[in-house]
Design a protein around this motif. Sequence first.
Motif, PDB file in Angstrom:
ATOM      1  N   SER A   1       4.800   7.037  -0.828  1.00  0.00           N
ATOM      2  CA  SER A   1       4.504   5.455  -1.062  1.00  0.00           C
ATOM      3  C   SER A   1       5.286   4.688  -1.390  1.00  0.00           C
ATOM      4  CB  SER A   1       2.907   4.875  -1.833  1.00  0.00           C
ATOM      5  OG  SER A   1       2.503   5.389  -1.326  1.00  0.00           O
TER       6      SER A   1
ATOM      7  N   THR B   1       0.046  -1.769   3.311  1.00  0.00           N
ATOM      8  CA  THR B   1      -1.131  -1.238   3.729  1.00  0.00           C
ATOM      9  C   THR B   1      -1.211  -0.076   2.949  1.00  0.00           C
ATOM     10  OG1 THR B   1      -2.537  -1.562   5.582  1.00  0.00           O
ATOM     11  CG2 THR B   1      -1.181  -0.541   5.658  1.00  0.00           C
ATOM     12  N   ILE B   2      -3.117  -0.476   2.916  1.00  0.00           N
ATOM     13  CA  ILE B   2      -3.875   1.132   2.455  1.00  0.00           C
ATOM     14  C   ILE B   2      -3.517   2.254   3.204  1.00  0.00           C
ATOM     15  CG2 ILE B   2      -5.429   2.865   2.284  1.00  0.00           C
ATOM     16  CD1 ILE B   2      -5.169   0.797  -1.066  1.00  0.00           C
TER      17      ILE B   2
ATOM     18  N   LYS C   1       0.733  -4.460  -4.743  1.00  0.00           N
ATOM     19  CA  LYS C   1       0.979  -2.991  -4.543  1.00  0.00           C
ATOM     20  C   LYS C   1       1.628  -2.213  -5.826  1.00  0.00           C
ATOM     21  CE  LYS C   1      -2.036  -3.368  -1.337  1.00  0.00           C
ATOM     22  NZ  LYS C   1      -2.009  -5.326  -1.358  1.00  0.00           N
TER      23      LYS C   1
ATOM     24  N   TYR D   1      -0.326   3.835  -0.781  1.00  0.00           N
ATOM     25  CA  TYR D   1       0.165   2.634   0.576  1.00  0.00           C
ATOM     26  C   TYR D   1       1.322   3.419   1.714  1.00  0.00           C
ATOM     27  CZ  TYR D   1      -1.873  -0.052  -2.771  1.00  0.00           C
ATOM     28  OH  TYR D   1      -3.351  -0.060  -3.831  1.00  0.00           O
TER      29      TYR D   1
END
Length: 312
Positions: A178, A78-79, A145, A89
């Motif tokens: 991320s 998720t962000i 993503k 992320y």
Amino acid sequence: MLKIYKTDVAKKTNKIAQIEMDCWINLIAPSKEELIEVSQLCDIPIEFLEDPLDLEESARIEYDEVTKNTLIITDFPTIDDNNDQFDSYITIPIGLILGTDYIVTVCNRESDFLEQLIKKNVNTSMKSRFVLEILMSISAQFIGKLKQVNKQRLKIENNLRDSLTNKQLYNLMEIEKSLVYFLTSLKANGDVLTKLFRINSIKLYENDKELLEDVIIENNQGIETTELYTRILNSITGSYSSLISNELNNTMKTLTLFTVFLTLPTLVFSFFGMNVTLPIADKDPVSWIITLVIALIFVIWIGLALWRRRIF
């Protein structure tokens, strides 16, 4: 927030008002009262509902023999809301509770992939299949993503060829962070998926086993892609670190050469500016030209010496 869904006889998943048999209960950042209500109505241990709300909770499978409930905790991307300058992320846990009569999902944040499952009209009465559909959606989320992260990396890399700024380096650090989150979570999710083959509390039919194999393949693809992007990013950062060091060395060399060439004339002029008897008459009209020539000879001599040593 408490949302309840159930698949009707027309195989369409609809939102309902009350908890019913074979329904799907989706808890999004629930209150304490909602957790207690679901725990009591569905005979689910309160710990199964609370553990996935901890953002540091690790992926695992747990079975409660008394209530016959199986808890699956897995991570999804998720962000990162803490970074409003760049789309980096993180991964957070989501709990999938598979009971005899209900399916419960618990998460601290709302997730888009669960809403997409509703549009696909999954069958909430086929609990094992539904859990595998969620796990497949999570693996697909990682792949999606990862593609976005790679696009960001390519854009930054193109900008780095034109100019190197601290902001671009910070963005590369966010991408690296991320990827670390992704790799850690994907490996933990892989262990959970492998364990699903051995656990007896979840009944898997032949089609379910095939879907689980597809989920494992998708998860392994995510791991390999993340490792590849990590190696590429490490190579880029290493190359640009060497480039920065090389540019700094060139700058320091240039400044050193300027210092050397400016120091030599200063030494000559200081020598002839002393208040002592000098070999050149102070009233000679060409004496200042002689000092300039001497200074120039020293500069040329040092310049040739440095040139022979290939310093410039």
